[in-house]
Design an enzyme around this catalytic site. Structure first.
Site, PDB file in Angstrom:
ATOM      1  N   GLY A 238       0.799  -1.217   0.000  1.00  0.00           N
ATOM      2  CA  GLY A 238       0.000   0.000   0.000  1.00  0.00           C
ATOM      3  C   GLY A 238       0.830   1.264   0.000  1.00  0.00           C
ATOM      4  N   TYR A 239       0.159   2.367   0.281  1.00  0.00           N
ATOM      5  CA  TYR A 239       0.736   3.700   0.158  1.00  0.00           C
ATOM      6  C   TYR A 239       1.281   3.832  -1.264  1.00  0.00           C
ATOM      7  CZ  TYR A 239       1.927   8.105   2.236  1.00  0.00           C
ATOM      8  OH  TYR A 239       1.944   9.442   2.542  1.00  0.00           O
TER       9      TYR A 239
ATOM     10  N   GLY B 286       5.323   3.741  -9.034  1.00  0.00           N
ATOM     11  CA  GLY B 286       5.972   2.435  -9.227  1.00  0.00           C
ATOM     12  C   GLY B 286       4.941   1.316  -9.140  1.00  0.00           C
ATOM     13  N   HIS B 287       4.129   1.351  -8.072  1.00  0.00           N
ATOM     14  CA  HIS B 287       3.057   0.353  -7.940  1.00  0.00           C
ATOM     15  C   HIS B 287       2.090   0.462  -9.122  1.00  0.00           C
ATOM     16  CE1 HIS B 287       3.922   1.242  -3.509  1.00  0.00           C
ATOM     17  NE2 HIS B 287       4.176  -0.040  -3.587  1.00  0.00           N
TER      18      HIS B 287
ATOM     19  N   LYS C  72      12.796  -2.882  -8.456  1.00  0.00           N
ATOM     20  CA  LYS C  72      13.250  -2.120  -7.285  1.00  0.00           C
ATOM     21  C   LYS C  72      13.714  -3.072  -6.177  1.00  0.00           C
ATOM     22  CE  LYS C  72      13.230   1.140  -4.035  1.00  0.00           C
ATOM     23  NZ  LYS C  72      12.281   0.836  -2.998  1.00  0.00           N
TER      24      LYS C  72
ATOM     25  N   SER D 121       9.577   5.067  -3.622  1.00  0.00           N
ATOM     26  CA  SER D 121       9.398   4.116  -2.522  1.00  0.00           C
ATOM     27  C   SER D 121       8.427   4.722  -1.517  1.00  0.00           C
ATOM     28  CB  SER D 121      10.745   3.869  -1.829  1.00  0.00           C
ATOM     29  OG  SER D 121      10.542   3.282  -0.557  1.00  0.00           O
ATOM     30  N   SER D 122       7.600   3.875  -0.926  1.00  0.00           N
ATOM     31  CA  SER D 122       6.678   4.370   0.114  1.00  0.00           C
ATOM     32  C   SER D 122       7.479   4.952   1.269  1.00  0.00           C
ATOM     33  CB  SER D 122       5.803   3.224   0.631  1.00  0.00           C
ATOM     34  OG  SER D 122       5.171   2.568  -0.436  1.00  0.00           O
TER      35      SER D 122
HETATM   36  P1  AMP Z   1       5.906  -2.612  -1.714  1.00  0.00           P
HETATM   37  O1  AMP Z   1       4.571  -2.002  -1.522  1.00  0.00           O
HETATM   38  O2  AMP Z   1       7.046  -1.719  -1.393  1.00  0.00           O
HETATM   39  O3  AMP Z   1       6.010  -3.985  -1.085  1.00  0.00           O
HETATM   40  O4  AMP Z   1       6.055  -2.871  -3.278  1.00  0.00           O
HETATM   41  C1  AMP Z   1       5.109  -3.603  -3.999  1.00  0.00           C
HETATM   42  C2  AMP Z   1       5.644  -3.901  -5.364  1.00  0.00           C
HETATM   43  O5  AMP Z   1       5.919  -2.684  -6.047  1.00  0.00           O
HETATM   44  C3  AMP Z   1       6.959  -4.687  -5.327  1.00  0.00           C
HETATM   45  O6  AMP Z   1       6.952  -5.665  -6.352  1.00  0.00           O
HETATM   46  C4  AMP Z   1       7.981  -3.625  -5.586  1.00  0.00           C
HETATM   47  O7  AMP Z   1       9.181  -4.103  -6.163  1.00  0.00           O
HETATM   48  C5  AMP Z   1       7.241  -2.710  -6.531  1.00  0.00           C
HETATM   49  N1  AMP Z   1       7.846  -1.384  -6.519  1.00  0.00           N
HETATM   50  C6  AMP Z   1       8.148  -0.631  -5.424  1.00  0.00           C
HETATM   51  N2  AMP Z   1       8.766   0.510  -5.783  1.00  0.00           N
HETATM   52  C7  AMP Z   1       8.867   0.479  -7.140  1.00  0.00           C
HETATM   53  C8  AMP Z   1       9.418   1.366  -8.105  1.00  0.00           C
HETATM   54  N3  AMP Z   1      10.014   2.519  -7.768  1.00  0.00           N
HETATM   55  N4  AMP Z   1       9.346   1.006  -9.398  1.00  0.00           N
HETATM   56  C9  AMP Z   1       8.773  -0.164  -9.765  1.00  0.00           C
HETATM   57  N5  AMP Z   1       8.218  -1.039  -8.900  1.00  0.00           N
HETATM   58  C10 AMP Z   1       8.269  -0.730  -7.605  1.00  0.00           C
END
Ligand code: AMP
Length: 284
Positions: A31-32, A36-37, A149, A185-186
């Protein structure tokens, strides 16, 4: 767009969608949501019939003293963003829905989780692979989308899917960055204004590493030193967790660069731990 909290309800819906012949694309997140997400959600939208986004801050992947409690959460905004990017269903269980009392089953990928983030965050990848297995079982995706990432995570998940015959496709998409190069990044929201400005040196140091390699440098130690120097000079309160030059497939450390090299780093900027990486193909 549907919001589902209950795992049983989610799996029933997935099973009935699959019976109708629908292909399910799945984007697991904590979340958040940021761009990227959203890039993962958009790709899933293009390639599959039903897009499921999970939002779950997974307690099992946070170590003691890490930021599980503070981790930013904004489900209301996430719903809007996910819907606009093309999500059909948000699966947002609570911790007790995923880990009921007496929970004691874990999934572990061995060698790939030993180095890099695995070395400084013991138990982290076990938490990740466990929750991702559970999410896969509940959501039953045909294709799951992850970001480069989290390079080590993506490799670990691919390995797990293969080893456990999970029978779904895993796609890994490129890192989305801010205009100045900082990887989205969150956790960037933890940064003070000054830290945010200085955090770009993670990316700048990786870029400089690429320049050195393109000019012919093949010594991992020399490149590591350069990255270390650039980060230490560029960021006032930098705490370098690791700088690694490893093989992209098995993550073994390289002394002399060859093949496809993953240059990955984890750095504390003040109290915030940030990660970033690039892949460089070595020309002979
Ligand atoms: P998270 O919410 O941080 O667990 O990320 C969820 C998904 O989004 C994971 O597969 C991450 O690798 C991807 N993700 C996070 N940041 C980025 C980014 N800057 N660019 C591309 N994918 C991202």
């Amino acid at each position: 767009m549907k919001i589902i909290k209950n795992p049983k309800q989610m799996s029933n819906l997935s099973l009935s969608l699959k019976k109708q012949g629908q292909k399910i694309g799945f984007v697991p997140t904590m979340g958040y949501l940021h761009q990227g997400h959203l890039s993962l959600i958009r790709r899933a939208r293009k390639e599959t019939d039903i897009v499921v986004v999970s939002i779950f801050v997974n307690p099992a992947q946070f170590g003691q003293g890490e930021d599980y409690k503070q981790y930013p959460r904004d489900l209301k905004k996430d719903k809007q963003l996910a819907q606009r990017a093309g999500a059909d269903i948000i699966f947002a269980p609570g911790a007790a829905d995923m880990y009921s009392q007496g929970y004691q089953t874990y999934v572990e990928v061995q060698d790939l989780t030993k180095g890099l983030c695995g070395a400084s965050r013991p138990g982290h990848f076990c938490g990740v692979t466990t929750v991702v297995t559970k999410l896969f079982n509940i959501v039953q995706p045909d294709t799951a989308y992850f970001g480069q990432k989290d390079a080590q995570q993506a490799l670990v998940i691919k390995r797990m899917v293969k080893d456990l015959n999970l029978g779904l496709k895993v796609k890994v998409l490129p890192i989305l960055r801010e205009k100045d190069g900082l990887a989205l990044s969150s956790r960037n929201r933890y940064l003070s204004k000054k830290e945010r400005q200085q955090a770009v040196h993670l990316y700048l140091s990786l870029r400089e590493a690429r320049v050195m390699i393109n000019r012919g440098e093949r010594s991992a130690a020399k490149i590591k030193n350069k990255i270390n120097h650039l980060i230490s000079v560029g960021i006032d309160k930098a705490g370098i967790d690791y700088i690694a030059l490893v093989d992209t497939q098995d993550l073994t450390p390289l002394k002399v660069l060859k093949g496809r090299v993953l240059i990955a780093l984890a750095v504390y900027v003040g109290h915030t731990r940030l990660i970033d990486n690039i892949i460089v193909r070595i020309k002979k």
